[in-house]
Design a protein around this motif. Sequence first.
Motif, PDB file in Angstrom:
ATOM      1  N   PRO A 173       0.357   9.614   5.516  1.00 26.36           N
ATOM      2  CA  PRO A 173      -0.176   8.384   6.103  1.00 26.36           C
ATOM      3  C   PRO A 173      -1.689   8.283   5.934  1.00 26.36           C
ATOM      4  O   PRO A 173      -2.412   9.260   6.125  1.00 26.36           O
ATOM      5  CB  PRO A 173       0.205   8.497   7.580  1.00 26.36           C
ATOM      6  N   VAL A 174      -2.136   7.113   5.537  1.00 35.63           N
ATOM      7  CA  VAL A 174      -3.566   6.819   5.412  1.00 35.63           C
ATOM      8  C   VAL A 174      -4.037   5.991   6.597  1.00 35.63           C
ATOM      9  O   VAL A 174      -5.165   6.133   7.075  1.00 35.63           O
ATOM     10  CB  VAL A 174      -3.831   6.064   4.089  1.00 35.63           C
ATOM     11  N   ALA A 175      -3.172   5.132   7.093  1.00 35.15           N
ATOM     12  CA  ALA A 175      -3.465   4.310   8.272  1.00 35.15           C
ATOM     13  C   ALA A 175      -2.133   3.947   8.913  1.00 35.15           C
ATOM     14  O   ALA A 175      -1.112   3.830   8.218  1.00 35.15           O
ATOM     15  CB  ALA A 175      -4.243   3.050   7.896  1.00 35.15           C
ATOM     16  N   ARG A 224       9.361   7.442   9.514  1.00 29.62           N
ATOM     17  CA  ARG A 224      10.419   7.504   8.509  1.00 29.62           C
ATOM     18  C   ARG A 224      10.698   6.153   7.849  1.00 29.62           C
ATOM     19  O   ARG A 224      10.849   6.069   6.629  1.00 29.62           O
ATOM     20  CB  ARG A 224      11.699   8.074   9.129  1.00 29.62           C
ATOM     21  N   LEU A 225      10.754   5.079   8.638  1.00 30.15           N
ATOM     22  CA  LEU A 225      11.075   3.767   8.070  1.00 30.15           C
ATOM     23  C   LEU A 225       9.916   3.236   7.241  1.00 30.15           C
ATOM     24  O   LEU A 225      10.116   2.625   6.188  1.00 30.15           O
ATOM     25  CB  LEU A 225      11.426   2.777   9.183  1.00 30.15           C
ATOM     26  N   LEU A 226       8.696   3.472   7.711  1.00 32.60           N
ATOM     27  CA  LEU A 226       7.523   2.995   6.980  1.00 32.60           C
ATOM     28  C   LEU A 226       7.352   3.754   5.660  1.00 32.60           C
ATOM     29  O   LEU A 226       7.010   3.159   4.634  1.00 32.60           O
ATOM     30  CB  LEU A 226       6.263   3.152   7.844  1.00 32.60           C
ATOM     31  N   VAL A 227       7.594   5.058   5.698  1.00 29.81           N
ATOM     32  CA  VAL A 227       7.502   5.852   4.464  1.00 29.81           C
ATOM     33  C   VAL A 227       8.544   5.374   3.454  1.00 29.81           C
ATOM     34  O   VAL A 227       8.253   5.217   2.270  1.00 29.81           O
ATOM     35  CB  VAL A 227       7.687   7.351   4.773  1.00 29.81           C
ATOM     36  N   GLY A 228       9.765   5.123   3.923  1.00 31.65           N
ATOM     37  CA  GLY A 228      10.803   4.633   3.025  1.00 31.65           C
ATOM     38  C   GLY A 228      10.449   3.287   2.425  1.00 31.65           C
ATOM     39  O   GLY A 228      10.667   3.050   1.225  1.00 31.65           O
ATOM     40  N   ALA A 229       9.887   2.392   3.239  1.00 28.23           N
ATOM     41  CA  ALA A 229       9.475   1.078   2.741  1.00 28.23           C
ATOM     42  C   ALA A 229       8.368   1.208   1.701  1.00 28.23           C
ATOM     43  O   ALA A 229       8.374   0.528   0.664  1.00 28.23           O
ATOM     44  CB  ALA A 229       9.019   0.200   3.904  1.00 28.23           C
ATOM     45  N   ALA A 230       7.412   2.101   1.968  1.00 28.24           N
ATOM     46  CA  ALA A 230       6.327   2.322   1.009  1.00 28.24           C
ATOM     47  C   ALA A 230       6.857   2.922  -0.291  1.00 28.24           C
ATOM     48  O   ALA A 230       6.424   2.541  -1.393  1.00 28.24           O
ATOM     49  CB  ALA A 230       5.265   3.233   1.622  1.00 28.24           C
ATOM     50  N   GLU A 231       7.811   3.836  -0.187  1.00 24.30           N
ATOM     51  CA  GLU A 231       8.367   4.456  -1.391  1.00 24.30           C
ATOM     52  C   GLU A 231       9.104   3.442  -2.254  1.00 24.30           C
ATOM     53  O   GLU A 231       9.110   3.542  -3.488  1.00 24.30           O
ATOM     54  CB  GLU A 231       9.293   5.607  -1.013  1.00 24.30           C
ATOM     55  N   ALA A 232       9.748   2.449  -1.636  1.00 18.69           N
ATOM     56  CA  ALA A 232      10.402   1.396  -2.414  1.00 18.69           C
ATOM     57  C   ALA A 232       9.374   0.620  -3.239  1.00 18.69           C
ATOM     58  O   ALA A 232       9.647   0.204  -4.372  1.00 18.69           O
ATOM     59  CB  ALA A 232      11.154   0.454  -1.478  1.00 18.69           C
TER      60      ALA A 232
END
Length: 305
Positions: free
Chosen positions: A24-26, A287-295
Amino acid sequence: MVAIGVNPEVDALDIGAFALDGTPVARERLPQSALLTPERTAELVDERLTVWADGPLRGRRTVGVGVAVPGPVRAADGLVRTAPHLEWTDAAIGDLITRATGLPARVGNDAALGALAEYLFGAARGAHDVVYLNGGASGIGGAVIVGGVPLGGAGGYAGEFGQNRPGIVDATDRRATDGVLEDEVSRARLLAALGLDAVDDSALAEALASTDDPDVRAETARQRRILATALANAANVLNPAVVVLGGFLATLAALDLDGLDAAVRAQTMPACAEDLRLRVAELGENRLLVGAAEAVFEAELFPTP
């Protein structure tokens, strides 16, 4: 290079910026007193990115915005078919965010994106057959990975475990007439038992771990019994190597993970239980934000011809 992850829920908007490795950066959680509309969601994303541009994102290239939505999302174009608890129907949230921010947007089901994150960086690392259930304020979603490939289904809607009819052995455990799993195993019911209003998962976990109220204990035990049967059904049908629980389901499981594991195995075919592992999500509230970013990163690095 960073990507933005966004998760609109009934009580808050979570938004974060993440590096390619999930760092995470922010990150911010923006509590909401009214249901988010797709338009308001896009406005809030644009507002935060404008603020972050002079702060944590200064000097970084933002490649896009990923949105994890609590409801079925059409794989072909990212249209949110329905997010019932948000009262969204056929919402083109990706287009709205692109118009507001000028960035490309990717939209997916929250549980499917949470599964992706845990598969890449969390509790399902190294496993190729995974069942993931996510519990949030909007209910329970799910996702399946088979042989390392996400199971999408004909329209991209596979994995809605929360809409299954739960097996309830003891009729006194039932709370919703003809209810589905998310009606019985419910974050709202846990909060009501605790006498709490909307809180984040960390506060809910702390409250459940510290209480000695017999009514709360009874409610958590009831929900765990029903959840164990639902997980056993999934294990019998799909024979995963790992079942990962996120959100309030992880909180329920963590109260006694070994006990829940035993309850699942007791209802699972021995052959399917042999190599089964039950895990709580390791990425927590990211977890949900990381998955969204990975998409977003996937679309950036491996564009479709």
